[in-house]
Design an enzyme around this catalytic site. Sequence first.
Site, PDB file in Angstrom:
ATOM      1  N   ASP A   1     -10.991   7.745   6.337  1.00  0.00           N
ATOM      2  CA  ASP A   1     -11.447   6.558   5.630  1.00  0.00           C
ATOM      3  C   ASP A   1     -11.006   6.483   4.175  1.00  0.00           C
ATOM      4  OD1 ASP A   1     -12.915   8.570   4.587  1.00  0.00           O
ATOM      5  OD2 ASP A   1     -14.871   7.659   4.947  1.00  0.00           O
TER       6      ASP A   1
ATOM      7  N   GLU B   1     -16.543   4.947  -5.112  1.00  0.00           N
ATOM      8  CA  GLU B   1     -16.102   3.601  -4.758  1.00  0.00           C
ATOM      9  C   GLU B   1     -17.185   2.558  -5.015  1.00  0.00           C
ATOM     10  OE1 GLU B   1     -13.277   4.848  -0.994  1.00  0.00           O
ATOM     11  OE2 GLU B   1     -15.393   4.409  -0.641  1.00  0.00           O
TER      12      GLU B   1
END
Lengths: 359, 359
Positions: free
Chosen positions: A243, A72
């Site tokens: 998450d 990410e």
Amino acid sequence: MKTTVHNPDLARFVEAGTLYLGATEAAELVRRQGVARCVEAIAHNIHADFMRWADFDKTARVAAHSDVGVIELMPVADAQRYSFKYVNGHPGNTRLGLSTVMAFGVLADVATGAPLFLSELTLTTALRTAAMSALAAQVLARPGSRVMALIGNGAQSEFQALAFQHLLGITELRLYDVDPAASAKLVANLQGSGLRITVCASTAEAVKGADIVTTVTADKRNALILTPEMIEPGMHLNAVGGDCPGKTELHGDILDAAKVFVEYEPQSRIEGEIQHKGADFAVTEFWQVLLGERSGRDGADQVTVFDSVGFALEDFSALRFMQQTAESLGLGERIALVPQLSDPKNLFGSLRATAAVAA
Amino acid sequence: MKTTVHNPDLARFVEAGTLYLGATEAAELVRRQGVARCVEAIAHNIHADFMRWADFDKTARVAAHSDVGVIELMPVADAQRYSFKYVNGHPGNTRLGLSTVMAFGVLADVATGAPLFLSELTLTTALRTAAMSALAAQVLARPGSRVMALIGNGAQSEFQALAFQHLLGITELRLYDVDPAASAKLVANLQGSGLRITVCASTAEAVKGADIVTTVTADKRNALILTPEMIEPGMHLNAVGGDCPGKTELHGDILDAAKVFVEYEPQSRIEGEIQHKGADFAVTEFWQVLLGERSGRDGADQVTVFDSVGFALEDFSALRFMQQTAESLGLGERIALVPQLSDPKNLFGSLRATAAVAA
């Protein structure tokens, strides 16, 4: 004619390049300051930055998913500073001797794009996640909370434990992990902390009677770490491990019966515990509570959930702390991450030996 | 039990950390190889990667705009490798002695998220942009093109000139820049290249009679560098400078009368010359021509436009070249961008002096 640079960070960049703080020196920084002081200072920065939420250009992180993990990028900016974090999540990494989560990031100058500070963020992410969790609990948990259940005793658990001890006054920890070796490591690492610690035989046993329940497990799947019958009135649930899409920790009924707080709603709808809920499932963004725009906990019996996924602004806050502290302790080194050209319009000329290069 | 690592790049990372190639050593790499060989090798990688277009997870870049510039992140990945580039664009930077464009990036392992290679990308971006331009012109310009007009003689112009000389056989350059000093610098830097060079008094004069027109200007506004009366049948226009919202170089009528090629349509619709056109304005993605799915130039009189904005895949291709070349020349150094933990589940333990840290 050259303009004079008034920003001191930028002046140092122009003079000497990007400040680089590697993993070894970041660990040295944290050793010198102590984990508690670092977490406290980062929580202070996060609080200050969340209080000026509207100043930031925010985006949900950009994720590249594969079968075995995710990579990410998490950018955010205000009018002066831009930051991004690179972070992966690969639960199988420990088999190769690598960390599940590895991260680094940059703090840059918005006015010029200059990369002022490059830092490891693996250790820093653990610090800022703990700081964010403790800050949320300061606002949302019942006053006087003293007992915390800590489910998942991996790489982040010590930081959570110390953050809640020092920022909230937690005195007693009740641990559970599917891997007893993880709990044993946590107990060993917390020796001398002054925390009273009990290792439990199950999640249910650990959670029973706790004021706060922190879940920080690492499996990349929809797990049911907490189920409704474990939850007692007034508990604050600090859900850290869920998450990303397909990775959650809480039974949906728990969310339905609780008041749920998130960092940044557009990202949490994709990645948080609430990913299984409809778009109309009510949540409160935490900054709204800080600013007094929305209420936090509505009573002593209410169950509160901080559905934490980790937001870029927390890394921004942490990077500013690491930069300032590295500068003041003289840690890190200056590197030429980008060229310092005598004539910036003449990139080619910087190659020198021009004739040979052009030939 | 630890699993053996079979990937040699990953094995070196596990052993010694991330390979870091700074600006100084990247310049040394390019000096040793020569600009032409670097551009050729990068064009080869871009060609190979564009031929397997479907293998890549592609996204339009993530941009943070301010009044004075932009900071962007450009990620892309296939099943093995992930890359991203950080790049800014700040036309006012040269007043501060800084480059308009500064960049760096990382090549990472998809299977683990390990950041294998961190590199400067300011110089590398100039190389890869020139490589992409020349590769597109090899396919789209008329065979036998020998004369190129080069409008905008800034930091990227030498690389464009040498790429077109070596990959296309351009023998004559006709230069124009609003700043005569920029053209003089370009002429000086290309001494010994064997190119025949004329500095012109206007864009129109430079463009007249050219086979290829390359525009690589830097102003962040909608400029009209090329207007319809300048364009002759059969020209190939290599439009490099228009690359973000509000920054274009070509009059819209030129696009209407030409066949327009782009790198990655979703990004080019936002950032390219075609940003002023409707969503139904026809474009061809360049990889489609390479793969034979769509036609390129349809005749000797057709005007072709390569509306280049720079796509993350080109940086991926360039990063692989820089990594391999740095490895084989022994350039760069290994750094601990992320921690190498003896026990990856024990991040806290890596702080050592545990009792003191926890206290």
